[in-house]
Design an enzyme around this catalytic site. Structure first.
Site, PDB file in Angstrom:
ATOM      1  N   GLY A  39       0.851  -1.190   0.000  1.00 58.09           N
ATOM      2  CA  GLY A  39       0.000   0.000   0.000  1.00 58.09           C
ATOM      3  C   GLY A  39       0.879   1.230   0.000  1.00 58.09           C
ATOM      4  N   SER A  40       0.288   2.376  -0.256  1.00 55.91           N
ATOM      5  CA  SER A  40       1.083   3.604  -0.411  1.00 55.91           C
ATOM      6  C   SER A  40       1.822   3.983   0.864  1.00 55.91           C
ATOM      7  CB  SER A  40       0.174   4.756  -0.847  1.00 55.91           C
ATOM      8  OG  SER A  40      -0.879   4.942   0.087  1.00 55.91           O
ATOM      9  N   GLU A  42       3.160   2.200   2.992  1.00 53.13           N
ATOM     10  CA  GLU A  42       4.240   1.266   3.319  1.00 53.13           C
ATOM     11  C   GLU A  42       5.411   1.358   2.346  1.00 53.13           C
ATOM     12  OE1 GLU A  42       0.773   0.780   4.888  1.00 53.13           O
ATOM     13  OE2 GLU A  42       0.868  -0.185   2.929  1.00 53.13           O
ATOM     14  N   GLU A  61      -5.057  -9.353   2.339  1.00 49.14           N
ATOM     15  CA  GLU A  61      -4.361  -9.276   3.619  1.00 49.14           C
ATOM     16  C   GLU A  61      -4.577 -10.505   4.506  1.00 49.14           C
ATOM     17  OE1 GLU A  61      -5.992  -6.791   2.206  1.00 49.14           O
ATOM     18  OE2 GLU A  61      -4.800  -4.951   2.328  1.00 49.14           O
ATOM     19  N   HIS A  84      -1.641  -2.736   5.091  1.00 47.47           N
ATOM     20  CA  HIS A  84      -1.890  -1.373   4.626  1.00 47.47           C
ATOM     21  C   HIS A  84      -2.938  -0.684   5.482  1.00 47.47           C
ATOM     22  CE1 HIS A  84      -2.303   2.117   2.226  1.00 47.47           C
ATOM     23  NE2 HIS A  84      -3.415   1.764   1.611  1.00 47.47           N
ATOM     24  N   GLY A 410     -11.296 -21.758  14.846  1.00 42.10           N
ATOM     25  CA  GLY A 410     -12.560 -22.058  14.199  1.00 42.10           C
ATOM     26  C   GLY A 410     -12.892 -21.108  13.073  1.00 42.10           C
TER      27      GLY A 410
END
Length: 536
Positions: A39-40, A42, A61, A84, A410
């Protein structure tokens, strides 16, 4: 490397940056794989990415966290996840919850908008970023200064690795990476606790004086590397060994004469199965995990319960008996040393399952029996097929440590990406992802990552065209056997076509006579393959 991680100060001298200090720290911690979806906010973290690091791309993700979870469990070290901002953490929350329940050490980082514009509620900012993943992380922080980011990650690693292990969260503003910082000094912190000697003696005395002991083993035994110690103590004490309800790992060889089977997550049935045992020693598991409301005692009348667990919170809610908080390997080693061998004879062995027969419509039992026949003992199975799990426990035995993984939560969407992470960590092993048709739709993007990484994974999809676990569970909540259960039919899914769209070869098997060859070919290929098995 030097150019990419150092800035130039006002007098022209090179300055260590946050990026430089973090990369150096991660390298010394043995964390050179980054599981991420970009993402921008990061991007600055990955500018001039170091050659000795590996970026493992997930297409969603939840897949990213699942891959990191499998990798961390298989290596024993914390894995680094990069998400992100708020949206990415939100997408990942299901598998963050699973990592928390799995006791998986993860350092989850997420981008944040630049500090200078945070007061203006900017686009892609995470409001109260540290609160979003709670309560399913052990620790959460957005450092007060850019210079504090390396120390925050160092602290995060120590907390993640401290038993009980688990995920931690660090929110990092986008403009922090190029700010000046100091290198983090190496520190060592103990991560394992030894049991109190007096309590070890109490358990030893109880074992020496009992008639018919039972051990109940859970996932922490395998995580702690205490497989051999459990086998030794069970043989020394002639104890029947059960698997704890919902255990996410294999902690005892399921072909051993002392293996007694699996406990269900129902209070009354647990008590019934443990009837006749006067000492019950629970190792590395809650006592007990329940799925539905129950009544009555937690253990049979006349039985005394002891527990060794690395989690003080779990020990605190155990309703009966004596709990010892300790690392399982250390605790078992001390107990073995304190306990003389018994003269008791072995209990009667567990009755073997009747052989499943080929039928016109393949049964889950026949499918898993066939998989057991073609699988090698050291092949690793990552499972997420809830309705088939009781059948798997009868027809697909595990006999070696670290060869079985599933989710303790679960929550669905873990198995397929976790298989990718396990395969990355164990390149010497073949990996089988045993997945239900419903489960497979939560994170099928993992197939693409497996193909891109050229991993020897065979995705085995058990396709019964329904959420069978829910249909089978419905009578517990008052449904008549013939009542329809809304939202549980899954017709029209084509898993071979889905795999092909991600570059993976696949085959659909609907005839029992074709199954063994299809599985053998997929496993022998050394590639990412998919086998869809149509079952009744």
């Amino acid at each position: 490397m030097e150019h990419s991680t150092q800035a130039v100060g006002r007098h022209g001298a090179a300055t260590i940056t946050v990026r430089h200090a973090v990369i150096d720290l991660l390298r010394r911690l043995g964390i050179t794989s980054v599981f991420a979806n970009p993402g921008s906010t990061e991007l600055p973290m990955f500018r001039d990415f170091p050659e000795d690091f590996r970026y493992v791309l997930g297409l969603q993700e939840a897949v990213v966290v699942g891959m990191a979870d499998g990798y961390a469990q298989a290596t024993g070290n914390a894995a680094l996840v990069n998400l992100h901002s708020a949206a990415g953490v939100g997408n990942a929350m299901g598998n963050i919850f699973t990592a928390y329940k799995n006791r998986t050490p993860l350092i989850v980082t997420a981008g944040q908008q630049a500090r200078s514009i945070l007061p203006f509620d900017p686009f892609l900012a995470a409001s109260q970023a540290t609160e979003l993943p709670k309560p399913y992380v052990k620790w959460s922080i957005e450092p007060a200064r850019a210079a504090d980011v390396p120390l925050a990650i160092a602290r995060a690693w120590h907390i993640a690795m401290q038993e009980p292990k688990g995920p931690v969260f660090v929110s990092i503003p986008v403009d922090d990476w190029d700010q000046p910082a100091e290198m983090v000094e190496s520190t060592q912190v103990s991560t394992r606790a030894r049991p109190e000697p007096a309590l070890v003696s109490l358990v030893s005395e109880a074992l020496a004086g009992c008639r018919n002991p039972a051990f109940v083993v859970g996932a922490e035994v395998d995580r702690a590397g205490a497989w051999d110690e459990v086998v030794q103590l069970a043989e020394q004490q002639s104890a029947s060994v059960y698997v704890a309800p919902m255990s996410s790992r294999c902690s005892f060889p399921e072909d051993h004469p002392l293996f007694a089977g699996f406990l269900p997550a129902m209070r009354e049935k647990i008590v019934s199965l443990l009837e006749g045992h006067d000492v019950i020693l629970v190792l590395g598991a809650p006592a007990f995990s329940y799925h539905v409301e129950g009544r009555g005692p937690h253990v049979p009348a006349g039985a005394t319960l002891f527990q060794i667990i690395d989690d003080p919170a779990t020990a605190a809610w155990t309703p009966v008996g004596t709990s010892i908080v300790a690392n399982l390997k250390l605790g078992l080693s001390d107990l073995i040393a304190a306990s003389p061998p018994t003269s008791r004879e072995y209990p009667a062995p567990r009755r073997a399952a009747e052989r499943a027969q080929a039928t016109e419509v393949i049964s889950a039992a026949f499918a898993l029996q066939t998989l057991a026949e073609v699988r090698k003992a050291n092949d690793v199975v990552v499972e997420e097929a809830p309705s088939a799990r009781p059948v798997m426990q009868r027809y697909l035995p595990f006999t070696r440590a670290h060869t079985f993984f599933t989710m303790a939560s679960g929550g669905l969407g873990y198995g397929m990406p976790a298989a990718v992470g396990v395969a990355l960590a164990k390149p010497e092993n073949r990996v089988i992802a045993l997945i239900g048709d419903g489960s497979s739709m939560y994170s099928p993007q993992a197939i693409w990552s497996a193909v891109q990484l050229d991993l020897p994974i065979t995705f085995v999809i058990l396709n019964n065209a329904r959420y069978a676990a829910l249909q089978e569970f419905a009578p517990v909540f008052g449904f008549a056997p013939t009542d329809p259960v809304q939202g549980t039919d899954l017709s029209g899914l084509d898993f071979v076509a889905l795999a092909k769209g991600m570059g993976c070869e696949g085959v659909r098997v609907s005839h029992a006579g074709h199954l063994k060859a299809a599985l053998e070919q997929a496993l022998a290929s050394g590639e990412t393959r998919l086998v869809e098995i149509v079952i009744g």
